[in-house]
Design a protein around this motif. Structure first.
Motif, PDB file in Angstrom:
ATOM      1  N   ASP A  27     109.219 -13.732  25.172  1.00 50.93           N
ATOM      2  CA  ASP A  27     108.799 -13.789  26.572  1.00 50.93           C
ATOM      3  C   ASP A  27     109.355 -12.535  27.226  1.00 50.93           C
ATOM      4  OD1 ASP A  27     108.180 -14.265  29.198  1.00 50.93           O
ATOM      5  OD2 ASP A  27     109.310 -16.130  29.378  1.00 50.93           O
ATOM      6  N   VAL A  28     108.532 -11.494  27.271  1.00 52.05           N
ATOM      7  CA  VAL A  28     108.940 -10.215  27.839  1.00 52.05           C
ATOM      8  C   VAL A  28     108.364 -10.111  29.250  1.00 52.05           C
ATOM      9  CG1 VAL A  28     108.765  -7.711  27.609  1.00 52.05           C
ATOM     10  CG2 VAL A  28     109.059  -9.123  25.579  1.00 52.05           C
ATOM     11  N   GLN A  29     109.226  -9.763  30.210  1.00 53.96           N
ATOM     12  CA  GLN A  29     108.800  -9.695  31.601  1.00 53.96           C
ATOM     13  C   GLN A  29     108.871  -8.259  32.115  1.00 53.96           C
ATOM     14  OE1 GLN A  29     111.229 -12.587  33.631  1.00 53.96           O
ATOM     15  NE2 GLN A  29     110.337 -14.263  32.482  1.00 53.96           N
ATOM     16  N   ARG A  30     107.838  -7.892  32.857  1.00 57.89           N
ATOM     17  CA  ARG A  30     107.770  -6.563  33.469  1.00 57.89           C
ATOM     18  C   ARG A  30     107.264  -6.717  34.907  1.00 57.89           C
ATOM     19  NH1 ARG A  30     110.333  -5.630  29.494  1.00 57.89           N
ATOM     20  NH2 ARG A  30     109.760  -4.310  27.751  1.00 57.89           N
ATOM     21  N   THR A  31     107.749  -5.859  35.789  1.00 56.56           N
ATOM     22  CA  THR A  31     107.282  -5.847  37.176  1.00 56.56           C
ATOM     23  C   THR A  31     106.337  -4.667  37.385  1.00 56.56           C
ATOM     24  OG1 THR A  31     109.132  -4.475  37.902  1.00 56.56           O
ATOM     25  CG2 THR A  31     109.433  -6.885  38.003  1.00 56.56           C
ATOM     26  N   LEU A  32     105.742  -4.612  38.557  1.00 52.87           N
ATOM     27  CA  LEU A  32     104.862  -3.478  38.868  1.00 52.87           C
ATOM     28  C   LEU A  32     105.622  -2.162  38.790  1.00 52.87           C
ATOM     29  CD1 LEU A  32     102.760  -4.869  41.858  1.00 52.87           C
ATOM     30  CD2 LEU A  32     102.075  -4.622  39.462  1.00 52.87           C
ATOM     31  N   GLU A  33     106.904  -2.197  39.190  1.00 51.45           N
ATOM     32  CA  GLU A  33     107.736  -0.992  39.118  1.00 51.45           C
ATOM     33  C   GLU A  33     107.993  -0.581  37.670  1.00 51.45           C
ATOM     34  OE1 GLU A  33     108.334  -3.089  42.908  1.00 51.45           O
ATOM     35  OE2 GLU A  33     108.606  -3.755  40.849  1.00 51.45           O
ATOM     36  N   GLN A  34     107.865  -1.513  36.751  1.00 49.91           N
ATOM     37  CA  GLN A  34     108.053  -1.231  35.322  1.00 49.91           C
ATOM     38  C   GLN A  34     106.715  -1.034  34.626  1.00 49.91           C
ATOM     39  OE1 GLN A  34     110.242  -4.905  34.707  1.00 49.91           O
ATOM     40  NE2 GLN A  34     112.093  -3.753  34.255  1.00 49.91           N
ATOM     41  N   ASN A  35     105.701  -0.648  35.387  1.00 52.25           N
ATOM     42  CA  ASN A  35     104.386  -0.308  34.853  1.00 52.25           C
ATOM     43  C   ASN A  35     103.604  -1.502  34.299  1.00 52.25           C
ATOM     44  OD1 ASN A  35     102.533   1.724  34.729  1.00 52.25           O
ATOM     45  ND2 ASN A  35     103.230   2.528  32.762  1.00 52.25           N
TER      46      ASN A  35
END
Length: 168
Positions: A38-46
């Protein structure tokens, strides 16, 4: 109703109704070890770029690899009082991490999946994992008829026929 009438389902409106008269199940061989992440990314992290690339490969990845995404509005970690979107890439792979990482390098390199993001376990343990039982609960929780999920959310599944542009 005859015995051959197995199950009735309702669709999205009053005019939608179906009756299932046959059910075919194709068992799948499950290896002793499966891998979840379960890998999470935000808009700031592309995250929007990763979603765009995921749309291009989702229907072409290895048949033993399942990846789904969840979008959620969260507080920004970079700007006080501002909201951003967080994307969770949840996956189940029928095999070990040593087989999964090369597949992900080929399919979705932008996600940046590394060994520490992955957890190897038995398939039945993966059911507990995705149901939110992360603290070593017994499998007996699966027998609980009054089960209430630890994850609460409202969802709608949809199947994209054409990738959504990144600008959208």
């Amino acid at each position: 109703m005859g015995e051959d009438l197995f199950w009735a389902i309702r669709g999205g409106g009053g005019a939608s109704f179906g009756v299932i008269v046959a059910w075919k199940i194709k068992p799948v061989a499950v290896p002793e070890t499966v891998t979840v992440f379960d890998v999470q990314r935000t808009l700031e992290q592309n995250a929007s770029r990763i979603i765009q690339n995921w749309q291009q490969v989702a229907d072409k990845v290895h048949e033993d690899l399942f990846i789904r995404i969840f979008l959620k509005s969260v507080n920004s970690s970079t700007e006080q009082g501002k909201k951003t979107m967080r994307v969770s890439f949840e996956s189940l792979f029928l095999g070990g991490v040593d087989q999964l990482l090369p597949l992900m390098q080929k399919s979705l390199l932008e996600l940046g999946l590394v060994n520490k993001d992955c957890i190897e376990m038995s398939w039945i343990d993966s059911i507990l994992y995705f149901a939110g039982f992360l603290n070593g609960e017994s499998m007996d929780v699966l027998l609980d008829r009054n089960f209430t999920s630890r994850k609460f959310f409202k969802t709608k599944s949809d199947y994209v026929k054409e990738p959504i542009p990144e600008t959208a």
